[in-house]
Enzyme design. Structure first.
Site, PDB file in Angstrom:
ATOM      1  CB  ALA A 215      -0.981   0.005   1.178  1.00 34.68           C
ATOM      2  CG  ASP A 242       2.124 -12.702   5.555  1.00 34.10           C
ATOM      3  OD1 ASP A 242       2.974 -12.193   4.801  1.00 34.10           O
ATOM      4  OD2 ASP A 242       0.891 -12.494   5.435  1.00 34.10           O
ATOM      5  CG  ASP A 266      -1.814  -5.739   8.747  1.00 33.72           C
ATOM      6  OD1 ASP A 266      -2.739  -5.255   9.438  1.00 33.72           O
ATOM      7  OD2 ASP A 266      -1.680  -5.492   7.540  1.00 33.72           O
TER       8      ASP A 266
END
EC number: 3.5.1.25
Length: 375
Positions: A215, A242, A266
């Site tokens: 983002a 991850d 997150d």
């Protein structure tokens, strides 16, 4: 569960602030003594004792979302404690101001008092609404330009420790300066800003980047973007390890460029839950094949836990001591928390005990042993 007021002791390979020792650590709420000899932990088979994990970007876990209000944060904090997160920032979503106010009212109580069996909620990470509507990622479309007055109103409900801001939005460079002057940390994220926008924001007091690479405007050799600003100038930045959000090669690139790159989960309500539909703020997300996505396939947070983050870092080649700093110490450093994120005398007894395969055996939060049976 053991009481934080009782003097306790653990033995093993202890990762202290000065390096590995083989010996014992005595503690109640805080650490009173560490005794032992310098050791290479690869040369013996005792358990590892590491600092507890510090996660500055948590949206949810255990089926609950921070935007749910009420007692949702209590469920989240208990679930994450069972995975070794000993302190955290409760992270909000971009939402109408009424929703944010309701969420922060609920968070304020938990920030003031840690519940038994729960991670310490240090405060709030306000991820939006002060972001670019053209780079929402999985955020709902309620982005707006920020004002100091608005932030102070929210801060009165719960302590805001960290704010994500898109610096290219009108008035946001001055907002970054004002927030920094109040002692809040400012991260750059959900942004279409240029490299120059990122550098200007750092000069105005911003000090980190929200989920690096994700983002934000990408790196190109003629237009370095916000990623370029981070790689060229940042001391601190979040990253989500991850291995879905960021390729291992991109993680290694960031490790070489950013001295105190630190990991966040997150995590969403889907963390620790079976596949299915969950809420992320006002949005429905789908957990499937280890990821969390919107209906259009956009990644929408993660199901990562910080114990898995540690294992992932070691899997891609980091030494355990270095990996530990990136799930504990550097995040604490970023918030200025000298008594957390490291094992040292007079620091909080926030610890994880791991077997040789890096699986959790025990978790202690401010000296309290956490029940892991329902993890």
């Amino acid at each position: 569960m053991s009481s934080a007021g009782q003097l306790q002791q653990l033995q093993g390979n202890i990762l202290t602030a000065a390096g590995w020792v083989q010996g014992s650590i005595a503690f109640s709420e805080k650490i009173s003594a560490i005794d032992g000899v310098s050791v290479d932990p690869a040369l013996n088979h005792e358990h590892y004792i590491l600092p507890g994990f510090v996660d500055l970007h948590v949206h949810g876990a255990g089926g609950k979302d921070t935007m749910d209000g009420g007692t949702a944060i209590e469920t989240i904090a208990r679930k994450l404690a069972q995975h070794g997160t000993t302190s955290m920032l409760a992270t909000t979503m971009t939402a109408p101001m009424a929703d944010l106010e309701a969420a922060l009212r609920a968070l304020g109580t938990v920030c003031r008092q840690r519940a038994q069996g729960s991670t310490r909620v240090l405060g709030v990470h306000l991820e939006g609404p002060y972001i670019n509507p053209g780079k929402l990622g999985a955020q709902p479309d309620f982005a707006l330009s920020g004002s100091l007055e608005q932030v102070q109103k929210l801060h009165a409900l719960a302590p805001i420790r960290l704010i994500t801001v898109a610096p290219e939005m009108d008035g946001h460079l001055e907002l970054v300066r004002e927030l920094t002057a109040l002692g809040m940390r400012v991260q750059l994220g959900h942004t279409l800003g240029t490299y120059e926008d990122g550098v200007a924001a750092l000069e105005h007091g911003a000090s980190s980047f929200t989920h690096l690479y994700n983002a934000m405007s990408r790196l190109d050799h003629r237009a370095p973007g916000m990623v370029g600003a981070a790689l060229a100038h940042a001391e601190f930045s979040e990253i989500i390890p991850d291995l879905l959000h960021v390729h291992p090669g991109a993680i290694k690139t960031a490790l070489r460029a950013i001295p105190k790159l630190y990991c966040v989960s997150d995590s969403t309500a889907a963390s620790g839950m079976p596949d299915g539909e969950y809420m992320l703020g006002r949005q429905v997300v789908h957990k499937c094949l280890g990821g969390v996505r919107l209906a259009d396939g956009t990644l929408a947070g993660s199901t990562l836990t910080m114990d898995q983050a540690l294992r992932n870092l070691v899997k891609i080649g980091l030494e355990l001591a270095d990996a530990s700093k990136r799930v504990s110490t550097y995040a604490a450093d970023f918030l200025g928390l000298a008594e957390r994120g490291r094992l040292q005398v007079h620091g909080y007894a926030d610890m994880v005990v791991l077997d040789r395969a890096l699986n959790l055996i025990a978790v202690y939060i401010e000296g309290e042993k956490i029940d892991l049976e329902n993890a």
